[in-house]
Design an enzyme around this catalytic site. Sequence first.
Site, PDB file in Angstrom:
ATOM      1  N   GLU A 275     -21.523  -9.046  17.252  1.00  0.00           N
ATOM      2  CA  GLU A 275     -22.193  -7.729  17.148  1.00  0.00           C
ATOM      3  C   GLU A 275     -22.352  -7.094  18.629  1.00  0.00           C
ATOM      4  O   GLU A 275     -23.324  -6.776  18.910  1.00  0.00           O
ATOM      5  CB  GLU A 275     -23.239  -7.648  16.373  1.00  0.00           C
ATOM      6  CG  GLU A 275     -23.164  -8.194  14.875  1.00  0.00           C
ATOM      7  CD  GLU A 275     -24.743  -8.297  14.304  1.00  0.00           C
ATOM      8  OE1 GLU A 275     -25.690  -8.131  14.995  1.00  0.00           O
ATOM      9  OE2 GLU A 275     -24.654  -8.283  13.081  1.00  0.00           O
ATOM     10  N   PRO A 276     -21.164  -7.217  19.639  1.00  0.00           N
ATOM     11  CA  PRO A 276     -21.747  -6.642  21.108  1.00  0.00           C
ATOM     12  C   PRO A 276     -21.805  -5.288  20.957  1.00  0.00           C
ATOM     13  O   PRO A 276     -21.063  -4.419  20.293  1.00  0.00           O
ATOM     14  CB  PRO A 276     -20.470  -7.196  21.553  1.00  0.00           C
ATOM     15  CG  PRO A 276     -19.326  -7.197  20.601  1.00  0.00           C
ATOM     16  CD  PRO A 276     -19.984  -7.620  19.329  1.00  0.00           C
ATOM     17  N   GLY A 277     -22.647  -4.671  21.780  1.00  0.00           N
ATOM     18  CA  GLY A 277     -22.934  -3.136  21.800  1.00  0.00           C
ATOM     19  C   GLY A 277     -22.711  -2.878  23.282  1.00  0.00           C
ATOM     20  O   GLY A 277     -21.962  -2.316  23.741  1.00  0.00           O
ATOM     21  N   ARG A 278     -23.738  -3.492  24.101  1.00  0.00           N
ATOM     22  CA  ARG A 278     -24.013  -3.231  25.471  1.00  0.00           C
ATOM     23  C   ARG A 278     -22.621  -3.570  26.321  1.00  0.00           C
ATOM     24  O   ARG A 278     -22.100  -2.722  27.142  1.00  0.00           O
ATOM     25  CB  ARG A 278     -24.963  -4.001  26.002  1.00  0.00           C
ATOM     26  CG  ARG A 278     -25.376  -3.383  27.463  1.00  0.00           C
ATOM     27  CD  ARG A 278     -26.505  -4.422  28.068  1.00  0.00           C
ATOM     28  NE  ARG A 278     -27.694  -4.735  27.143  1.00  0.00           N
ATOM     29  CZ  ARG A 278     -28.809  -3.923  27.139  1.00  0.00           C
ATOM     30  NH1 ARG A 278     -28.843  -2.972  28.007  1.00  0.00           N
ATOM     31  NH2 ARG A 278     -29.734  -4.223  26.522  1.00  0.00           N
ATOM     32  N   ARG A 314     -34.080   4.114  30.124  1.00  0.00           N
ATOM     33  CA  ARG A 314     -34.228   2.600  30.317  1.00  0.00           C
ATOM     34  C   ARG A 314     -35.158   2.462  31.611  1.00  0.00           C
ATOM     35  O   ARG A 314     -35.899   1.331  31.653  1.00  0.00           O
ATOM     36  CB  ARG A 314     -32.796   2.098  30.444  1.00  0.00           C
ATOM     37  CG  ARG A 314     -31.941   2.344  29.226  1.00  0.00           C
ATOM     38  CD  ARG A 314     -30.723   1.358  29.442  1.00  0.00           C
ATOM     39  NE  ARG A 314     -30.969   0.199  29.083  1.00  0.00           N
ATOM     40  CZ  ARG A 314     -30.803  -0.622  30.002  1.00  0.00           C
ATOM     41  NH1 ARG A 314     -30.723  -0.389  31.132  1.00  0.00           N
ATOM     42  NH2 ARG A 314     -31.362  -2.112  30.034  1.00  0.00           N
ATOM     43  N   CYS A 346     -42.904  16.094  33.882  1.00  0.00           N
ATOM     44  CA  CYS A 346     -44.204  16.056  34.497  1.00  0.00           C
ATOM     45  C   CYS A 346     -45.024  14.674  34.233  1.00  0.00           C
ATOM     46  O   CYS A 346     -45.972  14.921  33.425  1.00  0.00           O
ATOM     47  CB  CYS A 346     -44.878  17.199  33.869  1.00  0.00           C
ATOM     48  SG  CYS A 346     -43.949  18.625  34.579  1.00  0.00           S
TER      49      CYS A 346
HETATM   50  N1  LLP Z   1     -27.088  -6.894  16.682  1.00  0.00           N
HETATM   51  C1  LLP Z   1     -28.595  -6.662  16.663  1.00  0.00           C
HETATM   52  C2  LLP Z   1     -29.043  -7.210  15.320  1.00  0.00           C
HETATM   53  C3  LLP Z   1     -29.091  -5.960  17.642  1.00  0.00           C
HETATM   54  O1  LLP Z   1     -30.512  -6.210  17.274  1.00  0.00           O
HETATM   55  C4  LLP Z   1     -28.546  -5.659  18.835  1.00  0.00           C
HETATM   56  C5  LLP Z   1     -29.470  -4.916  19.694  1.00  0.00           C
HETATM   57  C6  LLP Z   1     -27.380  -5.846  18.923  1.00  0.00           C
HETATM   58  C7  LLP Z   1     -26.495  -6.682  17.928  1.00  0.00           C
HETATM   59  C8  LLP Z   1     -26.260  -5.579  20.367  1.00  0.00           C
HETATM   60  O2  LLP Z   1     -27.004  -6.248  21.079  1.00  0.00           O
HETATM   61  P1  LLP Z   1     -26.251  -5.856  22.469  1.00  0.00           P
HETATM   62  O3  LLP Z   1     -24.763  -6.599  22.481  1.00  0.00           O
HETATM   63  O4  LLP Z   1     -25.929  -4.438  22.819  1.00  0.00           O
HETATM   64  O5  LLP Z   1     -27.116  -6.484  23.693  1.00  0.00           O
HETATM   65  N2  LLP Z   1     -32.388  -0.249  24.273  1.00  0.00           N
HETATM   66  C9  LLP Z   1     -32.294  -1.437  24.607  1.00  0.00           C
HETATM   67  C10 LLP Z   1     -31.603  -2.578  23.861  1.00  0.00           C
HETATM   68  C11 LLP Z   1     -32.141  -2.719  22.604  1.00  0.00           C
HETATM   69  C12 LLP Z   1     -30.993  -3.752  21.986  1.00  0.00           C
HETATM   70  C13 LLP Z   1     -31.549  -3.600  20.347  1.00  0.00           C
HETATM   71  N3  LLP Z   1     -30.639  -4.731  19.537  1.00  0.00           N
HETATM   72  C14 LLP Z   1     -31.806  -1.383  26.227  1.00  0.00           C
HETATM   73  O6  LLP Z   1     -31.706  -0.269  26.546  1.00  0.00           O
HETATM   74  O7  LLP Z   1     -31.643  -2.379  26.934  1.00  0.00           O
END
Ligand code: LLP
Length: 421
Positions: A275-278, A314, A346
């Site tokens: 489950e990659p997002g970032r 962030r 502000c």
């Molecule tokens: N799977 C689950 C269950 C998650 O909770 C998350 C992220 C991901 C996958 C994806 O993780 P990634 O590959 O993107 O690292 N807003 C924060 C990041 C919060 C991440 C929450 N969960 C930031 O700006 O750093």
Amino acid sequence: MDHFLYRDGILHAEDVALPRIAEAVGTPFYVYSTATLTRHYQLFKDALDGVDNLVCYAMKANSNQAVLKVLADLGAGMDVVSGGEYVRARAAGVPGERIVFSGVGKTREEMRDALAGGIRQFNIESEPEMLVLSEVAQSLGMKAPVTIRVNPDVDARTHEKIATGKSENKFGIPIARAHEVYALAGSLPGLDVVGIDVHIGSQLTELEPFEQAYLKVADLTRSLRAEGHNIRRLDLGGGLGIPYERSNEAPPLPTEYGALIKKCVGDLGVEVEIEPGRLIAGNAGILVSSVIYVKEGEGRDFLILDAAMNDLVRPSMYSAYHDIIPVVEPAPGLEKQPYDIVGPVCESGDTFAKQREMVPLKANELVAFRSAGAYGAVMASEYNTRPLIPEVLVQDDQFAVIRARPTFDEMINRDIVPEWL
Ligand code: LLP
């Protein structure tokens, strides 16, 4: 490598010069590169080659319909964490059988909608949630495919607000209780237990915590199978970090991550989900902003930008570092000076960077925040009645606004003044 490079002294997104977009949509704005999104997704696919796998993009990182469509068209699955994200994924053309549903607080309504609309699996995080899903599935005469998210008590060595795999975090069930909880799941009507889920945190810059977690999950797979559970799918979560500070950060590459996955679970004959997002969206986007004023303070100079903490939270929220670079390439050898880089909101928390070494900048010049494609636009707010900023997608030499800046009227008209006032 991303697709935001200087060409003839001007920063481009793919083949589009950023000042062109700034002229068309005004600043600040987010811009995403289709080629980078595609490349990053493909890196994971290649890294898992040879293993039955589904890459489920964690769409919380960036859930614009156009971004989802780019990935959906490549065959990506999606990791959703709310009913709204589920609807967004479906609207972008992702079939239910490619959607996994994560999160600690799924409501009955969200479960019902996802079951009725089609879902690959629910990642269950607690016994109460499991009991409710069993009821909801039965009421629809269906069997809900589930994995159970285990909390492996591993230190992800990341920012405390985005670590999820320690026993004090709210996520998953303690791995020590897994046998008991799987026995309960196996006994409940309306559930089909298909696998195990784990996610230990975000922006991990080392492989070791992943390895610890995945080895525990591999052991658990063997012992649950010995108890008669048909564990055939492992969701290994997201979390692989990206280089925010390019000069001195080199997190592991997707190939190394893929090799680790194969080493830890490759012999189990399971289907692997990640489950990659970032890593997919982060360096596929930048935020472009304009300098409003250069203000001389006491002992320090402030660069006051037209972007603020409401647009990119962030730095204020996690003290996160983002590279900030001028859109016009500085002449080689130009001396840098320290600036505090701030927005117009502000509060003093509206600070992007303190004493950041930058080449001298003047009012109206453009700067770009790198690595802003993930957890940027999606975390924005209208604080100080600042409109959500536009998002733009670039592909080769074309660009399109994929979310327009709302007008003040549109923003204000969402409020409703009761008739008694
Ligand atoms: N799977 C689950 C269950 C998650 O909770 C998350 C992220 C991901 C996958 C994806 O993780 P990634 O590959 O993107 O690292 N807003 C924060 C990041 C919060 C991440 C929450 N969960 C930031 O700006 O750093």
